[in-house]
Design a protein around this motif. Structure first.
Motif, PDB file in Angstrom:
ATOM      1  N   ALA A  24       0.828  -1.248  -0.046  1.00 25.06           N
ATOM      2  CA  ALA A  24      -0.084  -0.074  -0.058  1.00 25.06           C
ATOM      3  C   ALA A  24       0.933   1.309   0.044  1.00 25.06           C
ATOM      4  N   ALA A  25       1.983   1.431   0.739  1.00 21.78           N
ATOM      5  CA  ALA A  25       2.745   2.398   0.879  1.00 21.78           C
ATOM      6  C   ALA A  25       3.560   2.593  -0.515  1.00 21.78           C
ATOM      7  N   THR A  26       3.613   1.713  -1.538  1.00 19.45           N
ATOM      8  CA  THR A  26       3.910   2.296  -2.837  1.00 19.45           C
ATOM      9  C   THR A  26       3.051   2.703  -3.743  1.00 19.45           C
ATOM     10  N   GLU A  27       1.987   2.938  -3.430  1.00 18.05           N
ATOM     11  CA  GLU A  27       0.917   3.404  -4.460  1.00 18.05           C
ATOM     12  C   GLU A  27       1.124   5.154  -4.271  1.00 18.05           C
ATOM     13  N   ASN A  28       0.969   5.688  -5.394  1.00 18.78           N
ATOM     14  CA  ASN A  28       1.667   6.832  -5.884  1.00 18.78           C
ATOM     15  C   ASN A  28       0.132   7.676  -6.026  1.00 18.78           C
ATOM     16  N   THR A  29      -0.836   7.492  -5.993  1.00 25.17           N
ATOM     17  CA  THR A  29      -2.185   8.064  -6.294  1.00 25.17           C
ATOM     18  C   THR A  29      -2.960   8.617  -5.068  1.00 25.17           C
ATOM     19  N   LEU A  30      -3.828   9.656  -5.305  1.00 24.62           N
ATOM     20  CA  LEU A  30      -4.409   9.962  -4.297  1.00 24.62           C
ATOM     21  C   LEU A  30      -5.701   9.344  -4.162  1.00 24.62           C
ATOM     22  N   SER A  31      -5.799   8.261  -4.127  1.00 25.45           N
ATOM     23  CA  SER A  31      -7.074   7.517  -4.351  1.00 25.45           C
ATOM     24  C   SER A  31      -7.021   6.139  -3.472  1.00 25.45           C
ATOM     25  N   GLY A  32      -8.342   5.670  -3.263  1.00 22.26           N
ATOM     26  CA  GLY A  32      -8.327   4.365  -2.257  1.00 22.26           C
ATOM     27  C   GLY A  32      -9.061   4.645  -1.249  1.00 22.26           C
ATOM     28  N   THR A  33      -8.864   3.655   0.036  1.00 21.40           N
ATOM     29  CA  THR A  33      -9.593   3.607   1.113  1.00 21.40           C
ATOM     30  C   THR A  33      -8.640   3.787   2.591  1.00 21.40           C
ATOM     31  N   LEU A  34      -9.098   4.777   3.314  1.00 19.96           N
ATOM     32  CA  LEU A  34      -8.444   4.879   4.484  1.00 19.96           C
ATOM     33  C   LEU A  34      -9.536   4.821   5.667  1.00 19.96           C
ATOM     34  N   ARG A  35      -9.111   3.973   6.930  1.00 19.42           N
ATOM     35  CA  ARG A  35      -9.914   3.492   7.722  1.00 19.42           C
ATOM     36  C   ARG A  35      -9.245   4.458   9.003  1.00 19.42           C
ATOM     37  N   ILE A  36     -10.337   5.194   9.434  1.00 17.23           N
ATOM     38  CA  ILE A  36      -9.977   6.025  10.730  1.00 17.23           C
ATOM     39  C   ILE A  36     -10.684   5.537  12.021  1.00 17.23           C
ATOM     40  N   SER A  37      -9.894   5.633  13.166  1.00 18.21           N
ATOM     41  CA  SER A  37     -10.544   5.182  14.401  1.00 18.21           C
ATOM     42  C   SER A  37     -10.697   6.464  15.337  1.00 18.21           C
ATOM     43  N   CYS A  38     -11.565   6.628  15.894  1.00 12.84           N
ATOM     44  CA  CYS A  38     -11.702   7.539  17.065  1.00 12.84           C
ATOM     45  C   CYS A  38     -12.926   7.367  18.001  1.00 12.84           C
ATOM     46  N   SER A  39     -12.943   8.237  18.926  1.00 15.55           N
ATOM     47  CA  SER A  39     -14.113   8.402  19.986  1.00 15.55           C
ATOM     48  C   SER A  39     -15.376   8.813  19.357  1.00 15.55           C
TER      49      SER A  39
END
Length: 289
Positions: free
Chosen positions: A83-98
């Protein structure tokens, strides 16, 4: 054993029941049962003891667990590095918080981020559990305690001030006593939170009327007249039914930290999100200084 067998085994071991493991993997319970029987037949051992309280590892299952977790760590590490080798601003990000932080701080900022980066999909998990970054249960975590895991990169995002609130139209509590007033505090599991000690110390004669580990619930109870409450100001100041009380010594605020696995430090969409959230959070919270 195939990797799919390992994922199934780990899910049952961690969840304790076939039903919970099936929900975690998106399978049906009968499918989980059949695949577990096939797996145990393939290895020639019973891996779980069936008890009234759920599935418990046998001695053989405990041996498999050690190696299965190592295999999982390697598989997830491979995913992170790819995943870290991807060079585009696309895809999914999973965020955790209260819960309250996701609703009152992050949601408006993420909506703005979406308008700028329309190809990035954000998953927001509002959960009191500390999700595991190494297992990639989340890509980015926000929490009120510093990260101590050696593989996690972290920094302080901002300091959030807290305030004392009562329902609009209510009398102000008497400082130093609080006699005749009620208070809403965290539940007993979170009784050591700084705001709980501050509230009890400042109003020793006030009675506890309600407890909740959910800040939004506390705010609603307070607005309904159930008692005074200490709340994060981004939450308390935004609710119409609340009035903030000016006190000589403000309740203790909390620092918010963000953390992510070091393998993802070059992931473009994660870097873009961290920079955007950092800038916007500082701008939006200058009003509370």
């Amino acid at each position: 054993m195939e990797w799919s067998d390992i994922r199934l085994f780990l899910a049952i071991a961690r969840e304790g029941t076939l039903g919970a493991a099936a929900r975690k993997l998106g399978l049906t319970q009968p499918t989980m049962g059949r695949r577990l029987k096939t797996l145990e037949a393939a290895v020639g051992h019973s891996l779980f003891q069936r008890t009234p309280d759920g599935f418990v590892l046998t001695d053989e299952g405990t041996v498999v667990m050690v190696h299965a977790e190592r295999m999982e760590e390697e598989a997830i590490a491979l995913q992170r590095q790819l995943a870290a080798t991807e060079n585009t601003l696309s895809g999914t990000l999973r965020i955790s918080c209260s819960d309250w932080f996701g609703v009152h701080v992050l949601a408006p900022i993420l909506a703005d981020f979406r308008r700028v980066h329309s190809h990035v999909v954000i998953e927001i998990l509002t959960d009191a559990r500390l999700l595991n970054l190494a297992r990639r249960e989340a890509d980015l975590v926000f929490r009120i305690r510093p990260f101590t895991e050696p593989e996690v990169i972290s920094r302080k995002l901002l300091h959030i001030p807290y305030g004392l609130y009562v329902a609009k139209g209510s009398d102000d509590p008497s400082p130093g006593t609080g006699a005749g007033f009620s208070m809403i505090i965290m539940d007993e599991a979170f009784g050591s939170m700084p705001d709980v000690g501050w509230l009890k110390g400042r109003f020793p004669n006030a009675t506890v009327s309600m407890r909740s580990n959910n800040r939004d619930v506390q705010a609603r109870l307070c607005a309904g007249g159930a008692g005074m409450a200490v709340l994060p100001r981004p939450l308390g100041d935004s609710m119409d039914g609340l009035k903030r009380i000016e006190v000589s010594e403000a309740p203790p605020g909390r620092d918010t930290w963000l953390g992510y696995h070091k393998d993802l430090r070059r992931l473009p969409r994660l870097r873009a999100l961290i920079q955007f959230v950092g800038e916007q959070a500082q701008l939006k919270h200058r009003q509370y200084r």
